[in-house]
Design an enzyme around this catalytic site. Structure first.
Site, PDB file in Angstrom:
ATOM      1  N   SER A   1      59.228  26.560  33.827  1.00  0.00           N
ATOM      2  CA  SER A   1      60.496  27.296  34.520  1.00  0.00           C
ATOM      3  C   SER A   1      61.663  27.502  33.398  1.00  0.00           C
ATOM      4  CB  SER A   1      60.828  26.784  35.810  1.00  0.00           C
ATOM      5  OG  SER A   1      62.134  27.425  36.082  1.00  0.00           O
TER       6      SER A   1
ATOM      7  N   ARG B   1      36.020  72.379  37.826  1.00  0.00           N
ATOM      8  CA  ARG B   1      37.022  71.289  36.895  1.00  0.00           C
ATOM      9  C   ARG B   1      38.317  71.378  37.661  1.00  0.00           C
ATOM     10  NH1 ARG B   1      35.931  72.308  32.311  1.00  0.00           N
ATOM     11  NH2 ARG B   1      34.019  70.936  32.323  1.00  0.00           N
TER      12      ARG B   1
END
Length: 434
Positions: A269, A308
């Site tokens: 930490s 497409r």
């Protein structure tokens, strides 16, 4: 390299999902197409050799290609121009011959997926082996089962680990079952251009293309039939969630107040030097939360219009890459987590007594009903539980003076290790799966 995605960094899959890896897959798709045409007599062998020799990612500028892709909407258009310029002039006409950009890009996506999944499934096999070892070692290690965050009835850590392993194997099997096909259809999925260039049987060209690249041959061009991407998305999201289940349990059971598990090497930490955070589990849990949204984007591309689509196909590229990277990193972290997992059986045993015997109240209820009847058993247990709460004593002590139970070995009934049902047999059955 991504500052805010540490879970993906340095994973084996990082190299198969990098920008360079995608560029190489695009080039492999182009070279494979020329070789497939050569194999059917539609292109000279020299052209196939020349295109394959030129198709090396390090020879191209990926950043420049990305900038130039904006004008046409995809990176294949500038890449074809550069690859054509990189081969001898007499062979340039055989680069990308008859194909459309989506043929190459979709095929490249499948190549990247295939190369990445091979690494992920190897990791999953490793994780499953480690979890199998843990499950066998702790087949009969008893700990509290928890439902809705509270103690329920006893279970075994072996059964919990066997469950984790089962999910991992499910994920592996789903990834292996995903079909990754080449894409080849030409401008609108009819293969017309290949016929125009002399292919007597364009379907044979699709098969030859698949053979060249080691991918599956599709029944139809799948420009707007996005089953391969959707299936891949589902399997990847499931894998992230399957690994996330293990992480969620480790995060809970490694809490300071519980301490039944610990990561072999926790993280630090920036403010609290005493901490050893369960970082691997945290990164896996983060991946499990991100993956469903990425899969949802890929599923959202299924309703693709025309031959497409404008946007649906384009939304898949970066999304699929991120999902592959995410799962690859999670698999790497899960392998490290399971290799180093610390199991604290003493804490598990200690916690079985936190409720003073109430953890086996289900067993007491069933056993005492056979002695004094269901109604009387319920009455006795309710009174004993109230007494235990008032005195702050174990449930067994509150039951000790009940004259109706003199013939009953209450102490044996209160032993949590004697109330785990078929947990051992379930572990054995789960571990029989290879």
């Amino acid at each position: 390299m991504t500052l805010f995605d540490p879970g993906s960094e340095d994973a084996p899959t990082e190299r198969t999902t990098s920008e360079q890896a995608f560029l190489q897959a695009l080039l492999d798709a182009e070279a494979g197409l020329t070789r497939a045409q050569s194999a059917l007599g539609l292109a000279p062998a020299a052209a196939a050799d020349a295109v394959t020799e030129a198709a090396v990612a390090d020879a191209f500028d990926v950043r420049d290609l990305a900038r130039r892709a904006r004008s046409g909407g995809n990176p294949v258009i500038p890449l074809v121009a550069d690859l054509t310029a990189a081969v001898p002039a007499e062979h340039g006409a055989y680069v990308h011959r008859g194909a459309t950009s989506q043929d190459v890009l979709d095929t490249a996506l499948m190549l990247v997926a295939a190369r990445t999944l091979a690494l992920v499934t190897d990791e999953l096999d490793s994780i499953a082996r480690e979890l199998g070892r843990i499950a066998a070692e702790h087949r009969d290690t008893v700990l509290p089962g928890r439902t809705l965050t509270q103690h329920a009835v006893p279970t075994t850590f072996g059964l919990k680990a066997a469950g984790w392993r089962s999910l991992v194997l499910d994920a592996r099997d789903r990834l292996r079952a995903v079909v990754l096909p080449v894409q080849l259809g030409g401008a609108a999925g009819t293969l017309a251009a290949f016929e125009a260039y002399g292919a007597a049987d364009p379907l044979a060209l699709v098969d030859a293309y698949a053979d060249q690249l080691g991918l599956a041959a599709p029944t139809l061009p799948w420009h707007v039939l996005r089953t391969p991407v959707a299936d891949l998305a589902g399997a990847l999201a499931f894998t992230a969630g399957a690994l996330g289940k293990t992480a969620a349990d480790v995060l809970t059971l490694s809490r300071t107040e519980i301490g039944e598990l610990a990561e072999g090497s926790g993280g630090g930490s920036s403010a609290m030097p005493h901490k050893a955070n369960p970082v691997r589990s945290t990164l896996i849990a983060a991946a499990a939360r991100r993956a469903p949204a990425l899969a949802a984007t890929l599923y959202g591309s299924l309703p693709a219009e025309d031959e497409r689509p404008a946007g649906a196909w384009h939304a898949e590229w970066a999304t699929l890459r991120e999902l592959l990277r995410l799962v690859g990193g999670a698999a790497r972290d899960a392998a490290e987590l399971t290799r180093g997992l610390v199991v604290r059986a003493d804490a598990m045993r200690e916690h079985l007594g936190l409720t003073g015997g109430a953890i086996v109240s289900e067993r007491l209820s069933a056993e005492l009903a056979g002695v004094v009847g269901r109604a009387r058993a319920k009455e006795l247990l309710a009174a004993a539980a109230a007494t235990a709460r008032e005195r702050g004593c174990p449930l067994g002590e509150a039951l000790a003076d009940e004259p109706d139970l003199r013939s009953v070995d209450v102490a044996a009934l209160l032993d949590p290790a004697r109330y785990v049902g078929a947990a051992g047999a379930l572990v054995d059955r789960a571990l029989a799966r290879v």
